[in-house]
Design an enzyme around this catalytic site. Sequence first.
Site, PDB file in Angstrom:
ATOM      1  N   ASN A   7      -5.716 109.259   7.201  1.00  0.00           N
ATOM      2  CA  ASN A   7      -6.429 109.015   6.203  1.00  0.00           C
ATOM      3  C   ASN A   7      -6.278 107.825   6.463  1.00  0.00           C
ATOM      4  OD1 ASN A   7      -6.148 112.270   5.481  1.00  0.00           O
ATOM      5  ND2 ASN A   7      -3.933 112.205   4.365  1.00  0.00           N
ATOM      6  N   HIS A  63     -13.066 107.686   0.642  1.00  0.00           N
ATOM      7  CA  HIS A  63     -13.626 108.579  -0.245  1.00  0.00           C
ATOM      8  C   HIS A  63     -14.607 107.804  -0.981  1.00  0.00           C
ATOM      9  CE1 HIS A  63     -11.302 111.876   1.781  1.00  0.00           C
ATOM     10  NE2 HIS A  63     -12.179 111.508   2.747  1.00  0.00           N
ATOM     11  N   LYS A  88      -9.454 121.125   9.552  1.00  0.00           N
ATOM     12  CA  LYS A  88      -8.958 121.134   8.349  1.00  0.00           C
ATOM     13  C   LYS A  88     -11.274 121.420   7.880  1.00  0.00           C
ATOM     14  CE  LYS A  88      -6.039 116.948   6.584  1.00  0.00           C
ATOM     15  NZ  LYS A  88      -6.738 115.141   6.630  1.00  0.00           N
ATOM     16  N   ARG A 131       0.432 113.313  10.244  1.00  0.00           N
ATOM     17  CA  ARG A 131      -0.745 114.072   9.718  1.00  0.00           C
ATOM     18  C   ARG A 131      -1.456 113.164   8.632  1.00  0.00           C
ATOM     19  NH1 ARG A 131      -4.286 119.038  10.172  1.00  0.00           N
ATOM     20  NH2 ARG A 131      -6.358 117.913  10.059  1.00  0.00           N
ATOM     21  N   ARG A 144     -11.943 136.993   4.811  1.00  0.00           N
ATOM     22  CA  ARG A 144     -10.632 135.985   4.589  1.00  0.00           C
ATOM     23  C   ARG A 144     -10.269 135.692   6.540  1.00  0.00           C
ATOM     24  NH1 ARG A 144      -8.426 141.176   1.285  1.00  0.00           N
ATOM     25  NH2 ARG A 144      -8.282 140.291  -0.693  1.00  0.00           N
ATOM     26  N   HIS A 177      -8.984 106.043   3.975  1.00  0.00           N
ATOM     27  CA  HIS A 177      -9.531 107.193   3.069  1.00  0.00           C
ATOM     28  C   HIS A 177      -9.733 107.225   1.255  1.00  0.00           C
ATOM     29  CE1 HIS A 177     -10.361 109.309   7.536  1.00  0.00           C
ATOM     30  NE2 HIS A 177     -10.936 110.156   7.285  1.00  0.00           N
ATOM     31  N   GLU A 196      -1.046 119.294   6.792  1.00  0.00           N
ATOM     32  CA  GLU A 196      -0.338 116.912   6.496  1.00  0.00           C
ATOM     33  C   GLU A 196       0.892 117.736   5.446  1.00  0.00           C
ATOM     34  OE1 GLU A 196      -4.025 115.233   5.393  1.00  0.00           O
ATOM     35  OE2 GLU A 196      -3.111 114.464   3.975  1.00  0.00           O
ATOM     36  N   LYS A 208      -5.689 112.764  18.411  1.00  0.00           N
ATOM     37  CA  LYS A 208      -5.592 113.873  17.088  1.00  0.00           C
ATOM     38  C   LYS A 208      -5.029 114.973  16.993  1.00  0.00           C
ATOM     39  CE  LYS A 208      -8.173 115.610  13.830  1.00  0.00           C
ATOM     40  NZ  LYS A 208      -9.327 115.682  12.347  1.00  0.00           N
ATOM     41  N   HIS A 266     -19.862 108.830   6.232  1.00  0.00           N
ATOM     42  CA  HIS A 266     -18.869 108.775   5.953  1.00  0.00           C
ATOM     43  C   HIS A 266     -18.010 107.245   6.996  1.00  0.00           C
ATOM     44  CE1 HIS A 266     -14.585 110.661   5.632  1.00  0.00           C
ATOM     45  NE2 HIS A 266     -14.443 110.857   7.179  1.00  0.00           N
ATOM     46  N   GLU A 318     -13.920 106.275  13.286  1.00  0.00           N
ATOM     47  CA  GLU A 318     -12.868 106.887  13.028  1.00  0.00           C
ATOM     48  C   GLU A 318     -12.182 106.938  14.781  1.00  0.00           C
ATOM     49  OE1 GLU A 318     -11.805 108.825  11.102  1.00  0.00           O
ATOM     50  OE2 GLU A 318     -13.716 110.641   9.799  1.00  0.00           O
TER      51      GLU A 318
HETATM   52  P1  NAD Z   1     -23.012 114.870   9.549  1.00  0.00           P
HETATM   53  O1  NAD Z   1     -22.142 116.402  10.360  1.00  0.00           O
HETATM   54  O2  NAD Z   1     -23.040 115.173   7.807  1.00  0.00           O
HETATM   55  O3  NAD Z   1     -23.961 114.250  10.797  1.00  0.00           O
HETATM   56  C1  NAD Z   1     -24.572 114.201  10.452  1.00  0.00           C
HETATM   57  C2  NAD Z   1     -26.263 113.494  10.536  1.00  0.00           C
HETATM   58  O4  NAD Z   1     -26.321 113.895  12.344  1.00  0.00           O
HETATM   59  C3  NAD Z   1     -26.887 114.604   9.948  1.00  0.00           C
HETATM   60  O5  NAD Z   1     -28.214 114.866   9.196  1.00  0.00           O
HETATM   61  C4  NAD Z   1     -26.772 116.125  11.002  1.00  0.00           C
HETATM   62  O6  NAD Z   1     -27.831 117.377  10.924  1.00  0.00           O
HETATM   63  C5  NAD Z   1     -27.105 114.926  12.202  1.00  0.00           C
HETATM   64  N1  NAD Z   1     -26.876 115.443  13.154  1.00  0.00           N
HETATM   65  C6  NAD Z   1     -26.001 116.331  13.670  1.00  0.00           C
HETATM   66  N2  NAD Z   1     -25.685 116.007  15.352  1.00  0.00           N
HETATM   67  C7  NAD Z   1     -27.080 115.679  15.986  1.00  0.00           C
HETATM   68  C8  NAD Z   1     -27.615 115.388  17.105  1.00  0.00           C
HETATM   69  N3  NAD Z   1     -27.072 116.153  18.011  1.00  0.00           N
HETATM   70  N4  NAD Z   1     -28.747 114.953  17.542  1.00  0.00           N
HETATM   71  C9  NAD Z   1     -29.484 114.236  16.427  1.00  0.00           C
HETATM   72  N5  NAD Z   1     -29.221 114.464  14.883  1.00  0.00           N
HETATM   73  C10 NAD Z   1     -27.880 115.020  14.129  1.00  0.00           C
HETATM   74  O7  NAD Z   1     -21.887 113.692   9.248  1.00  0.00           O
HETATM   75  P2  NAD Z   1     -20.241 114.288  10.142  1.00  0.00           P
HETATM   76  O8  NAD Z   1     -20.742 111.946  10.236  1.00  0.00           O
HETATM   77  O9  NAD Z   1     -20.498 114.346  12.222  1.00  0.00           O
HETATM   78  O10 NAD Z   1     -19.581 113.880   9.379  1.00  0.00           O
HETATM   79  C11 NAD Z   1     -19.106 113.876   8.596  1.00  0.00           C
HETATM   80  C12 NAD Z   1     -18.590 114.841   7.311  1.00  0.00           C
HETATM   81  O11 NAD Z   1     -17.042 114.876   8.336  1.00  0.00           O
HETATM   82  C13 NAD Z   1     -17.892 114.631   6.348  1.00  0.00           C
HETATM   83  O12 NAD Z   1     -17.726 115.441   5.371  1.00  0.00           O
HETATM   84  C14 NAD Z   1     -16.341 114.233   6.322  1.00  0.00           C
HETATM   85  O13 NAD Z   1     -15.673 114.057   5.441  1.00  0.00           O
HETATM   86  C15 NAD Z   1     -16.040 115.483   7.615  1.00  0.00           C
HETATM   87  N6  NAD Z   1     -15.023 115.148   8.549  1.00  0.00           N
HETATM   88  C16 NAD Z   1     -13.888 115.952   8.598  1.00  0.00           C
HETATM   89  C17 NAD Z   1     -12.637 116.105   9.024  1.00  0.00           C
HETATM   90  C18 NAD Z   1     -11.711 117.322   9.393  1.00  0.00           C
HETATM   91  O14 NAD Z   1     -10.900 117.000   9.601  1.00  0.00           O
HETATM   92  N7  NAD Z   1     -12.530 118.610   9.222  1.00  0.00           N
HETATM   93  C19 NAD Z   1     -12.379 115.057   9.742  1.00  0.00           C
HETATM   94  C20 NAD Z   1     -13.222 113.779   9.735  1.00  0.00           C
HETATM   95  C21 NAD Z   1     -14.495 114.101   8.396  1.00  0.00           C
HETATM   96  N1  GLY Z   2      -9.339 113.136   9.739  1.00  0.00           N
HETATM   97  C1  GLY Z   2      -8.165 113.350   9.142  1.00  0.00           C
HETATM   98  C2  GLY Z   2      -7.423 115.113   9.603  1.00  0.00           C
HETATM   99  O1  GLY Z   2      -7.798 115.165  10.303  1.00  0.00           O
HETATM  100  O2  GLY Z   2      -6.206 115.035   8.748  1.00  0.00           O
END
Ligand code: NAD
Ligand code: GLY
Length: 377
Positions: free
Chosen positions: A261, A268, A148, A257, A126, A264, A253, A243, A281, A191
Amino acid sequence: MSTVIVRLPASRPRRYDIRIEPGLLGQLGACVTRLTGGRYRFAVVISDSTVGPLYGRAAIRSLAAADIRAELLTFPAGEAHKTIASAQRLWDGLARLPVERATPVIALGGGVAGDVAGFVAACYLRGLPVVQVPTTLLACVDSSVGGKTGVDHPVAGKNSIGAFHQPIGVLIDPLLLASLPQREWSCGLAESVKHGVALDAKFFAWLKSHADELADIARRPNRRVAESADLLVRLIRWNCRIKAAVVSADERESGLRSVLNFGHTVGHAIEALAGFGRLHHGEAVGIGMMVATRIAVARGLADAKLADELGSLLDRLGLPAAVPGRLPAGEIVRWTKKDKKVRGGAVRFVLPAGIGRTKIVNDVSAEEISRAIEASR
Ligand code: NAD
Ligand code: GLY
């Protein structure tokens, strides 16, 4: 009728720091000791199959130097593995380790690893404390902050299974971006553009004036990020401030917040329809911002100049701005209806009303979306 009130003590951490410093991974152990009050001698590092081999050992070495034994758990890299199956395997891994409710989880990786590790930690016993250690630019400027977490579902869509689970700290070491592929670099810049257009005109202007330098880092062999460490710290800090202010005002949100989006709703949809992982993404968000901006222009909410300005900045940053021709507009529109942003059956759109200003609307018709998509091919 009788009413019973549940008053909640501030039992979860209600504030946390985002530290940004070149070389910070080497201080991971000391930082985790400080964040946990030095009470826990065991930690779990969760990463993906690309980042684990790159930085997992350094993370574990730093934890060991602070007298914290750590185990590394990994799952296959990429959006296609942001699934409940990956979470299940990680829970299986945690179950084999001496994990207690206060055992810290270090989420080491990009947005996918951060979201998955955060979700795994949110549910296990939990709720285990999480320290986010982002390794993509996207995770540094956006996903590691704000709590998130979640996984995708093949029918319900992106991040449709998840939880809000704030980290106890975010440790950003920009030197880890040295190994980042060029395409991922641009995704982080997308972003950043979102933050500028939606919330901060000054930041947007700064991005425009530094666009060539920022894009150039991505083109350098071996990234050589150390040469641009000051610029990078500035970029990440500005994004994190934007942020953090939004999340502080509206953690769950229910209002402000949702402006994060921007891009998005369509983003998405096209990310999922292209097949998770094909269109990354950040790229999908960039295209989604273009479509939302074209809707705003068509409604007279924003000047046509804004679409040109946004398109040209995305291009300079190495990002696509066009909706892929193979994705039919009708399918994209249908998918937007499944988005988490749907309220009472109406699709909510964040539309720009100028640089740094947005308007949230829920009356965008399917025809308006389709027209903006076709204009963005
Ligand atoms: P990702 O985590 O898939 O990373 C992209 C690629 O780069 C992967 O293959 C990873 O293994 C590789 N990688 C990561 N760090 C590396 C490094 N230092 N050197 C070499 N390779 C590396 O993608 P991302 O673009 O970082 O994140 C996208 C995700 O984030 C989506 O799923 C999206 O929904 C999510 N997201 C979440 C929030 C949130 O608020 N939680 C906000 C924006 C996006
Ligand atoms: N990336 C959108 C949020 O964190 O709310």
